[in-house]
Design an enzyme around this catalytic site. Sequence first.
Site, mmCIF file in Angstrom:
data_model
loop_
_atom_site.group_PDB
_atom_site.id
_atom_site.type_symbol
_atom_site.label_atom_id
_atom_site.label_comp_id
_atom_site.label_asym_id
_atom_site.label_seq_id
_atom_site.Cartn_x
_atom_site.Cartn_y
_atom_site.Cartn_z
ATOM 1 N N HIS A 151 0.841 -1.210 0.000
ATOM 2 C CA HIS A 151 0.000 0.000 0.000
ATOM 3 C C HIS A 151 0.877 1.262 0.000
ATOM 4 O O HIS A 151 0.574 2.236 -0.688
ATOM 5 C CB HIS A 151 -0.882 0.045 1.251
ATOM 6 C CG HIS A 151 -1.840 -1.095 1.371
ATOM 7 N ND1 HIS A 151 -1.674 -2.112 2.279
ATOM 8 C CD2 HIS A 151 -2.986 -1.368 0.707
ATOM 9 C CE1 HIS A 151 -2.680 -2.962 2.169
ATOM 10 N NE2 HIS A 151 -3.493 -2.542 1.230
ATOM 11 N N GLN A 153 -17.728 -6.773 -1.297
ATOM 12 C CA GLN A 153 -16.812 -7.604 -2.086
ATOM 13 C C GLN A 153 -16.441 -8.890 -1.365
ATOM 14 O O GLN A 153 -15.633 -9.669 -1.861
ATOM 15 C CB GLN A 153 -15.576 -6.819 -2.529
ATOM 16 C CG GLN A 153 -14.614 -6.406 -1.433
ATOM 17 C CD GLN A 153 -13.563 -5.430 -1.953
ATOM 18 O OE1 GLN A 153 -13.817 -4.259 -2.191
ATOM 19 N NE2 GLN A 153 -12.343 -5.922 -2.155
ATOM 20 N N GLN A 171 -8.442 -7.129 -10.862
ATOM 21 C CA GLN A 171 -9.092 -5.920 -10.329
ATOM 22 C C GLN A 171 -8.727 -4.711 -11.193
ATOM 23 O O GLN A 171 -9.582 -3.869 -11.505
ATOM 24 C CB GLN A 171 -8.662 -5.713 -8.877
ATOM 25 C CG GLN A 171 -9.094 -4.394 -8.280
ATOM 26 C CD GLN A 171 -8.910 -4.354 -6.777
ATOM 27 O OE1 GLN A 171 -9.718 -4.876 -6.039
ATOM 28 N NE2 GLN A 171 -7.845 -3.712 -6.307
HETATM 29 O O1 PAF Z 1 -7.651 -3.736 -3.472
HETATM 30 C C1 PAF Z 1 -8.348 -3.419 -2.474
HETATM 31 O O2 PAF Z 1 -7.830 -3.220 -1.373
HETATM 32 C C2 PAF Z 1 -9.850 -3.271 -2.639
HETATM 33 O O3 PAF Z 1 -10.358 -4.214 -3.520
HETATM 34 C C3 PAF Z 1 -10.274 -1.854 -3.032
HETATM 35 C C4 PAF Z 1 -9.731 -1.462 -4.407
HETATM 36 C C5 PAF Z 1 -9.792 -0.858 -1.995
HETATM 37 C C6 PAF Z 1 -11.797 -1.776 -3.106
HETATM 38 O O4 PAF Z 1 -12.390 -2.094 -1.889
#
Ligand code: PAF
Length: 298
Positions: free
Chosen positions: A54, A78, A170
């Site tokens: 991150h 999700q 994603q």
């Molecule tokens: O990759 C993630 O942490 C999640 O899928 C996101 C993009 C923050 C959406 O909740």
Amino acid sequence: MLHFSTSRTATSQSRNSVGTMKSVTSIAELRAARAKLPETVGLVPTMGFLHEGHLSLVRRARSECACVVVSIFVNPSQFSPSEDLEAYPRDTPRDLSLLEAEGVDLVWMPDAAVMYPPGYQTWVDVKEVTQPLEGGMRPGHFRGVATVVAKLFNAVQPQKAYFGQKDAQQVVVIQQMRRDLNFPLEVVVVPTAREADGLAMSSRNVYLDSEERIAATVLFNALNAAKDAHLAGERDAEKLRQIMEDTINAEPLAKLQYLSCAHPETLQELEKVETGALLSMAVFLGKTRLIDNLVLKE
Ligand code: PAF
């Protein structure tokens, strides 16, 4: 059925060596704070429990944008009913101090009732590219991701948004949604952050015991074995899949869920690798499910 978190974090403001980081929860507070930010604004969407992966997104945003906004929201939509939303790791005080040290300007931490108020009924459903790979294993997952990311884009209105290559599908889904819904922003894809032995950084790595942690390098090794074969001239996608499968199966602690050698944009399985490919896989180490991927370029 959506789950509603009860955690709320008060608006706060604190000064750090780089500037002043503000954290807000409501949409009204977010909009007011966003309106004061000079552009370019870069958004880093996260579900918290931050790690170096991150932070590599935050640093890239910091280096390219006048202002950096980070969202922290463990998105219930999700998660499938079989995935444990409540058990998802959380450490907000630590997250905030890491973000402050990176010079982030604004942190948005909505709770579930802000994102999905009672009566909520609007969803973003991206079609073909959500079907294979992770979508096949986690039905409804990308509907939740696309919906929450669209809401984050609408609320924050960034010029750039940062996502990790670690979640390759994603990225494809979000790029598709960005084009289809005409979001006026650039999606920036940041390379996967890895531990020294190649394991892709993930919030789930904390669940690995010491033996599983050692065995977990098998994902990176399998991807590299296929990459080496490609570099040596192998273009038969089935042979590349077989090389990855053999590598995974040679590790007794690893249980393969799926692997793929697919077109990097359509995510359809390839017969021949002609103009690059996305190698990807999901593997269980004990109860922990890990994913990883690598892009083959011509
Ligand atoms: O990759 C993630 O942490 C999640 O899928 C996101 C993009 C923050 C959406 O909740």
